[in-house]
Design a protein around this motif. Sequence first.
Motif: not given
Length: 435
Positions: A250-259, A233-236, A425-426, A210-218
């Motif tokens: 970005a020079d580096r963009f990391f997609v991540m998954y966790g709990q 990026q993580a959290g969904g 998160k929702v 949701y923060q990346y969605e906000m950054l796009r709007r900004l």
Amino acid sequence: MFPHPQARLVVAGEPPGLRGDELAHHVARTAEALARLRPGPLFCGMRNNLTSVLRYLAAWRSGRPVALLDPDLTPGALAELVGRFRPAALLGFTHAADGSPPARRDAPPPHPDLAVLLATSGSTGNPKLVRLSRQAVLANASAIATALSITPGELAPTSLPLHYSYGLSVLNSHLVAGAGVMLTEAGLLERSFWTHLDAHGCTSLAAVPYQYEMLRRLRYDRSEHPTLATLTQAGGRLGPELVTEFAAQADRFFVMYGQTEATARIAVLPPDRLADKPGCAGLAVPGGRLEIDDGEIVYHGPNVMMGYAETAADLARGDDLGGVLRTGDLGRLDSEGFLHITGRLKRIAKIFGVRVNLDDVERLLRGSVPVAATSGDDRVTVWAEGLDAAGCAGLARRLGAELRVHWSGFDVRGIDSLPLLATGKVDYRALESRA
């Protein structure tokens, strides 16, 4: 050593920050203050400020377990947790004075390996606490530092709450690597956040979808923040178009998954594989291993929690899981061992006897209006932002046609805005209470 001797904490707008002997001195002084409290676990309202971080590090230094909780918990929610876990002290909460809560019957001493307790469900409901050992916290911090190539020159802002496992892992991974963290309580929508990020030369930014969605709007523009080279990026799940958009910024963009149950992160997708692994969650973090058992993602690693705690007595328990975490997520591993997440075991509903994946429902509607799906009795409730009755009826018919289930099995309701947890998160519990 944790924190690393080169690690530094920078308070936004207040150079030069604390590092080395000076940081160690402040931690030691805070530990002396904690030593005057009665024995037992601490409850810390964990803000993104120096006082909270020093308390956390002091508890770590003292070998004392600390629950890092939302500082703005309601009086009722905090009282419920206090009643169940009988902490030695409350520190930093908006709705409670610092100090010891009323004495209760003795509880067994916490297990000596226990270091950190994190809530499983934000500030709502009656959350269980995740029991994290010192080994798990250090193992995950080191694994993340390695996977993301965090060096002593890095500086990350506190863009996420520190009582949230992703936000805490940013702090831990930088401190273990000898890097820096800029402490700010400002959010991404506040001008001061970006002013201080630029002034201190922050090099990376962690955010949830949701923060990346906000950054796009900004209309985020990297050229305005020249030192910001790494985005994580993580959290969904983040939509492929947003991954592509921000990877180009970005020079580096990391997609991540966790709990939270794995201390923080389980898998990381290297930036050079974004193009040929779209939608992928990545490879297991160093020291970890992934497998699929009957469709469910199972993670093996030293960062797996000791287990859950529902009462004070559970804090005395040892390691219940032996480094094996059944995630509750559905997925597959491709021929190279990369993880692809396909859904959530508990996000399955039945409509007229037909199994429907609630994540699939949300994915189908993503891009039209913000939506969230919850299960009910033989139907699915879909919450859609800003839709009138006609729009809701249209969405129900669309879902029925695409999922081949009669449209009456979808109860689509308009809502002004979806409720969110502090993590972005929702808040599905809040929606379910309205159903």
